[in-house]
Motif scaffolding. Structure first.
Motif, PDB file in Angstrom:
ATOM      1  N   PRO A 166      -6.834  21.613-111.295  1.00  0.00           N
ATOM      2  CA  PRO A 166      -6.743  20.184-110.975  1.00  0.00           C
ATOM      3  C   PRO A 166      -5.493  19.877-110.172  1.00  0.00           C
ATOM      4  N   ALA A 167      -5.614  18.878-109.293  1.00  0.00           N
ATOM      5  CA  ALA A 167      -4.459  18.398-108.554  1.00  0.00           C
ATOM      6  C   ALA A 167      -3.583  17.556-109.476  1.00  0.00           C
ATOM      7  N   ASP A 168      -2.347  17.329-109.033  1.00  0.00           N
ATOM      8  CA  ASP A 168      -1.431  16.478-109.785  1.00  0.00           C
ATOM      9  C   ASP A 168      -2.071  15.102-109.973  1.00  0.00           C
ATOM     10  N   GLY A 169      -2.190  14.649-111.230  1.00  0.00           N
ATOM     11  CA  GLY A 169      -2.885  13.401-111.507  1.00  0.00           C
ATOM     12  C   GLY A 169      -1.992  12.191-111.630  1.00  0.00           C
ATOM     13  N   ARG A 200      -8.205   8.083-113.855  1.00  0.00           N
ATOM     14  CA  ARG A 200      -7.691   8.167-115.221  1.00  0.00           C
ATOM     15  C   ARG A 200      -8.386   7.118-116.080  1.00  0.00           C
ATOM     16  N   ILE A 201      -8.925   7.528-117.226  1.00  0.00           N
ATOM     17  CA  ILE A 201      -9.667   6.615-118.103  1.00  0.00           C
ATOM     18  C   ILE A 201      -8.680   5.676-118.792  1.00  0.00           C
ATOM     19  N   PRO A 202      -8.801   4.359-118.562  1.00  0.00           N
ATOM     20  CA  PRO A 202      -7.872   3.414-119.198  1.00  0.00           C
ATOM     21  C   PRO A 202      -8.410   2.932-120.542  1.00  0.00           C
ATOM     22  N   TYR A 203      -7.528   2.433-121.361  1.00  0.00           N
ATOM     23  CA  TYR A 203      -7.957   2.027-122.705  1.00  0.00           C
ATOM     24  C   TYR A 203      -8.974   0.885-122.698  1.00  0.00           C
ATOM     25  N   PRO A 204      -9.004  -0.055-121.703  1.00  0.00           N
ATOM     26  CA  PRO A 204     -10.026  -1.118-121.793  1.00  0.00           C
ATOM     27  C   PRO A 204     -11.457  -0.612-121.636  1.00  0.00           C
ATOM     28  N   ARG A 211     -12.348   6.924-127.314  1.00  0.00           N
ATOM     29  CA  ARG A 211     -13.296   7.485-126.357  1.00  0.00           C
ATOM     30  C   ARG A 211     -13.929   6.423-125.456  1.00  0.00           C
ATOM     31  N   LEU A 212     -14.311   6.887-124.274  1.00  0.00           N
ATOM     32  CA  LEU A 212     -15.009   6.045-123.313  1.00  0.00           C
ATOM     33  C   LEU A 212     -16.355   5.636-123.886  1.00  0.00           C
ATOM     34  N   GLN A 213     -16.635   4.323-123.845  1.00  0.00           N
ATOM     35  CA  GLN A 213     -17.892   3.831-124.390  1.00  0.00           C
ATOM     36  C   GLN A 213     -18.931   3.689-123.282  1.00  0.00           C
ATOM     37  N   MET A 262      -9.661   8.671-123.919  1.00  0.00           N
ATOM     38  CA  MET A 262      -8.676   7.796-123.300  1.00  0.00           C
ATOM     39  C   MET A 262      -7.586   8.600-122.596  1.00  0.00           C
ATOM     40  N   GLU A 263      -7.317   8.232-121.345  1.00  0.00           N
ATOM     41  CA  GLU A 263      -6.276   8.788-120.487  1.00  0.00           C
ATOM     42  C   GLU A 263      -6.597  10.182-119.962  1.00  0.00           C
ATOM     43  N   GLU A 264      -7.803  10.692-120.217  1.00  0.00           N
ATOM     44  CA  GLU A 264      -8.227  11.891-119.503  1.00  0.00           C
ATOM     45  C   GLU A 264      -8.562  11.522-118.058  1.00  0.00           C
ATOM     46  N   ASP A 265      -8.501  12.502-117.170  1.00  0.00           N
ATOM     47  CA  ASP A 265      -8.963  12.300-115.806  1.00  0.00           C
ATOM     48  C   ASP A 265     -10.472  12.493-115.773  1.00  0.00           C
ATOM     49  N   LEU A 266     -11.179  11.475-115.286  1.00  0.00           N
ATOM     50  CA  LEU A 266     -12.635  11.527-115.204  1.00  0.00           C
ATOM     51  C   LEU A 266     -13.025  11.797-113.755  1.00  0.00           C
ATOM     52  N   TYR A 267     -13.845  12.821-113.563  1.00  0.00           N
ATOM     53  CA  TYR A 267     -14.355  13.169-112.243  1.00  0.00           C
ATOM     54  C   TYR A 267     -15.800  12.676-112.158  1.00  0.00           C
TER      55      TYR A 267
END
Length: 336
Positions: A166-169, A200-204, A211-213, A262-267
Motif C-alpha cells: 500500500p501507498a502512504d495513506g 479512510r473509513i470515518p467513524y460517521p 465497523r462500517l455499516q 473504522m479508520e481502515e483504508d477502503l479500496y
C-alpha cells in the motif's frame, strides 16, 4: 425487551408490519426527486421498525445482549420515483426459512400519485445479529435467536490474493481520498473497464463502535459513481448543464462479505459490466481492505443506471445514451 421470547419471536419471523415514512430532505438533490440511497434508507428504517414492533429494538439487542443488528444484504428495485414530502407506506414481510442463518425480509414501498396507489420499490433484505466484544454482555440472548447471532459478518473471502504494497495513506485524511496512482488500486483495476478509489473509513460511516455499516456502503456506492463519472468527463454537473440529464437508478444491491473497520483504508473498485441497448448500464462495486498483506473483499454490489432528461420541475423522461456517454462508459474519457 420482553423476557418472554415466544411472543417476540413469532411476530419477528411470521407477522408483517406496516409503517408510513417520509424520505429525508437530504435525499432530494435534483429538483424534488429522492435518490436511490434514501429510498434504501426508507427500507432500512422499515426493517428497524419491524424489530421494534416485535419487541426486539436494535438498542435493546445491543445494550442487553451485546448483539449488533446489521443489515448484511440489500437488493432493491425502484419502480416509481419517490418525491420530497411523499408519504411512503412500507410493508415488511418475514421471509426467513427454517434453514437460514440470516434473518430475511421482503419490503414493499407504495405511495399515492395523482389519485393512484403505486408500488414505488421492492427489496430483499438480510439481517445478522453480530456479537459484540466491545463490552461484556449483561445477559444471554434469547435461545431462539442463537442461529442468527454471528461472531463476524459475512463468510470472508478465502484465498484472497497478496496485496501490492500500500501507498502512504496519510493524505487520505484530506478531502475525498485518492483516485490517482496507487499500487493496490493499480492491482485491482488492471485490464478492467474500472475506476478505483482509496479512502479512510470515518467513524460517521460506522456503528457499534467499530465497523462500517451497510448504509455506509450505500454512501460509498453513491460517491464512487460520482467520482467515476467525473473521471470519465461526464460529471453529473456537466450533463445537467449541457443536456439537463440526470442519472436514475432502477436497481441496486449490496452484500457484506466481511467486516471493514473504522479508520481502515477502503479500496473501492467500480467496474462497468454491461451497457444494454444504449438505455441502461450496470456496474459492479467491490470494496477491499488490506490485512496482513492480503486483499480482503468486504462487500460487493451492483447498480443499474439510466439517464433522464428534466422536462420541468416536476417531470422527466428517460433518454437513450448519446455517443459522448457511450464512449465514456466504454472506457474513454469524453471531451465534448
Amino acid at each position: 425487551m420482553t423476557t418472554d421470547t415466544e411472543p417476540a419471536l413469532e411476530p419477528l419471523l411470521a407477522k408483517s408490519t406496516q409503517v408510513a415514512l417520509r424520505p429525508r430532505y437530504e435525499g432530494s438533490n435534483i429538483c424534488t426527486w429522492i435518490g436511490f440511497k434514501h429510498v434504501n434508507y426508507l427500507i432500512e428504517e422499515a426493517v428497524l421498525e419491524h424489530f421494534r414492533s416485535a419487541g426486539m429494538p436494535a438498542r435493546a439487542l445491543f445494550e442487553d445482549y451485546a448483539l449488533g443488528l446489521d443489515l448484511v444484504g440489500l437488493d432493491t428495485r425502484i419502480l416509481h420515483a419517490v418525491h420530497m414530502d411523499d408519504l411512503v407506506e412500507t410493508r415488511v414481510e418475514p421471509a426467513t426459512k427454517d434453514t437460514d442463518d440470516v434473518l430475511r425480509f421482503r419490503v414493499t414501498l407504495t405511495l399515492e400519485r395523482d389519485g393512484q396507489r403505486l408500488k414505488a420499490a421492492t427489496s430483499k433484505v438480510g439481517v445478522s445479529l453480530r456479537r459484540s466484544d466491545f463490552l461484556p454482555a449483561e445477559g444471554e440472548p434469547p435461545a431462539e435467536l442463537a442461529r442468527f447471532a454471528v461472531s463476524r459478518l459475512g463468510t470472508g473471502q478465502p484465498q484472497s490474493p497478496p496485496a501490492a504494497a500500500p501507498a502512504d495513506g496519510r493524505a487520505l485524511s484530506l478531502g475525498r481520498g485518492t483516485t490517482g496512482a496507487d499500487p493496490v488500486l493499480d492491482q485491482l483495476t488492471s485490464g478492467e473497464n474500472a475506476f478505483g478509489w482509496k479512502w479512510r473509513i470515518p467513524y460517521p460511516y460506522c456503528h457499534f463502535s467499530e465497523r462500517l455499516q451497510l448504509s455506509g456502503y450505500l454512501r460509498q456506492m453513491e460517491e464512487v459513481v460520482d467520482l467515476f463519472l467525473a473521471d470519465r468527463g461526464i460529471s453529473i454537473k456537466q450533463l445537467l448543464e449541457d443536456r439537463k440529464w440526470i442519472p436514475v437508478v432502477p436497481h441496486s444491491a449490496i452484500h457484506i462479505l466481511d467486516e471493514a473497520l473504522m479508520e481502515e483504508d477502503l479500496y473501492t473498485v467500480y467496474t462497468v459490466e454491461d451497457v444494454f441497448k444504449g438505455f441502461t448500464y450496470t456496474s459492479r462495486m467491490d470494496c477491499y481492505v488490506v490485512r496482513e498483506g492480503r486483499l480482503v473483499r468486504t462487500a460487493t454490489g451492483t447498480i443499474t443506471h439510466g439517464y433522464a432528461e428534466i422536462e420541468s420541475r416536476r417531470d422527466w423522461s428517460l433518454v437513450t445514451f448519446d455517443d459522448r456517454v457511450m464512449r465514456a462508459l466504454g472506457g474513454e474519457r469524453a471531451t465534448g
